[in-house]
Write a protein that holds these residues in place. Structure first.
Motif, PDB file in Angstrom:
ATOM      1  N   UNK A 148      41.340  46.194  20.480  1.00 12.86           N
ATOM      2  CA  UNK A 148      40.364  45.176  20.666  1.00 12.86           C
ATOM      3  C   UNK A 148      39.240  45.523  21.551  1.00 12.86           C
ATOM      4  N   UNK A 149      38.052  44.551  21.473  1.00  8.92           N
ATOM      5  CA  UNK A 149      36.955  44.665  22.496  1.00  8.92           C
ATOM      6  C   UNK A 149      37.653  44.062  23.960  1.00  8.92           C
ATOM      7  N   UNK A 150      36.770  44.479  24.932  1.00  8.94           N
ATOM      8  CA  UNK A 150      36.899  43.773  26.237  1.00  8.94           C
ATOM      9  C   UNK A 150      35.865  43.424  26.679  1.00  8.94           C
ATOM     10  N   UNK A 151      35.773  42.179  26.905  1.00  8.52           N
ATOM     11  CA  UNK A 151      34.611  41.387  27.430  1.00  8.52           C
ATOM     12  C   UNK A 151      34.191  41.710  29.085  1.00  8.52           C
ATOM     13  N   UNK A 152      35.007  42.032  30.100  1.00  7.36           N
ATOM     14  CA  UNK A 152      34.610  42.587  31.300  1.00  7.36           C
ATOM     15  C   UNK A 152      35.764  43.325  31.666  1.00  7.36           C
ATOM     16  N   UNK A 153      35.375  44.818  32.244  1.00  7.16           N
ATOM     17  CA  UNK A 153      36.265  45.665  32.557  1.00  7.16           C
ATOM     18  C   UNK A 153      35.870  46.004  34.111  1.00  7.16           C
ATOM     19  N   UNK A 154      36.658  46.386  35.072  1.00  8.69           N
ATOM     20  CA  UNK A 154      36.367  46.671  36.481  1.00  8.69           C
ATOM     21  C   UNK A 154      37.100  47.821  36.907  1.00  8.69           C
ATOM     22  N   UNK A 155      36.508  48.835  37.513  1.00  8.56           N
ATOM     23  CA  UNK A 155      36.918  49.884  38.166  1.00  8.56           C
ATOM     24  C   UNK A 155      37.254  49.710  39.674  1.00  8.56           C
ATOM     25  N   UNK A 181      26.601  52.003  32.396  1.00 18.00           N
ATOM     26  CA  UNK A 181      26.360  50.503  31.817  1.00 18.00           C
ATOM     27  C   UNK A 181      27.171  49.508  33.045  1.00 18.00           C
ATOM     28  N   UNK A 182      26.505  48.608  33.226  1.00 20.12           N
ATOM     29  CA  UNK A 182      27.164  47.633  34.369  1.00 20.12           C
ATOM     30  C   UNK A 182      26.535  47.889  35.743  1.00 20.12           C
ATOM     31  N   UNK A 183      27.300  47.423  36.938  1.00 22.29           N
ATOM     32  CA  UNK A 183      26.650  47.658  37.902  1.00 22.29           C
ATOM     33  C   UNK A 183      27.848  48.115  38.939  1.00 22.29           C
ATOM     34  N   UNK A 184      27.502  48.929  39.967  1.00 28.65           N
ATOM     35  CA  UNK A 184      28.228  49.541  41.181  1.00 28.65           C
ATOM     36  C   UNK A 184      27.871  48.894  42.471  1.00 28.65           C
ATOM     37  N   UNK A 217      30.998  44.572  29.259  1.00 34.18           N
ATOM     38  CA  UNK A 217      31.620  44.569  27.977  1.00 34.18           C
ATOM     39  C   UNK A 217      31.954  46.126  27.590  1.00 34.18           C
ATOM     40  N   UNK A 218      33.200  46.261  26.912  1.00 32.14           N
ATOM     41  CA  UNK A 218      33.677  47.622  26.481  1.00 32.14           C
ATOM     42  C   UNK A 218      34.316  47.552  25.301  1.00 32.14           C
TER      43      UNK A 218
END
Length: 188
Positions: free
Chosen positions: A54-61, A78-81, A92-93
């Motif tokens: 499945x796709x992921x709407x928001x991921x966080x490390x 992609x995204x922000x740190x 999104x991932x």
């Protein structure tokens, strides 16, 4: 198992909901080495991948900047740190997408324990590949070693009051201890 004549719109809705309920397998990897032999600054890359289904709407490390590191710079694909929290947000991932974050840091101690974790906004099917727990060792260059290897000494500027030194323009905080009175020092 359905025959073509038995499939209708209700079956598509049911199969679609079943597929969405499967969650997804996010995977976190990095190119962190076990040890670094450098002037304390180095760059490593963290990778976040969606293995599906499945796709992921928001991921966080999280956990990218543990104690013992000073942040210099980060470049996400992609995204922000956020250097204050050490968290990388990926908006999104999609399935099979892999995003990367290159992080430049300076070590302030010789042993650094990483405990990174990747989380998504859905159910995780394989949580075993979502974390990186690794301790790295940083070996500092010694001026005597520099002389032995290159027949030249790299100038080292030392601030006796703060115990800081500077090599090649990089300030190294609390990097030395005076064990006896220094001899042969030239005051500037």
């Amino acid at each position: 198992y359905f025959r073509n004549s038995q499939i209708n719109s209700q079956h598509f809705v049911w199969l679609s909901n079943l597929y969405r309920g499967c969650g997804t397998d996010l995977e976190l990897t990095s190119n962190l080495q076990d040890a670094y032999d450098c002037e304390q600054c180095f760059t490593f890359t963290v990778y976040a991948k969606n293995n599906g289904p499945s796709d992921v709407g928001l991921a966080q490390v999280s956990g990218i900047l543990p104690a013992g590191l000073t942040y210099v710079n980060a470049v996400p694909s992609k995204g922000t740190f956020d250097s204050m929290t050490g968290k990388w947000q990926i908006p999104s991932l999609k399935i099979t997408d892999q995003e990367s974050l290159a992080v430049e840091v300076c070590a302030t101690q010789s042993s650094i324990a990483f405990d990174m974790e990747l989380l998504g906004d859905g159910e995780e099917t394989d949580p075993d590949n979502n974390t990186i727990m690794k301790t790295i060792l940083v070996t500092y260059l010694d001026a005597q070693d520099d002389m032995a290897e290159t027949t030249e000494n790299t100038p080292v500027l030392i601030d006796w009051l703060s115990n800081d030194s500077s090599i090649g323009g990089t300030i190294l905080v609390n990097t030395f201890t005076v064990l006896s009175s220094p001899q042969g020092l030239v005051e500037t």
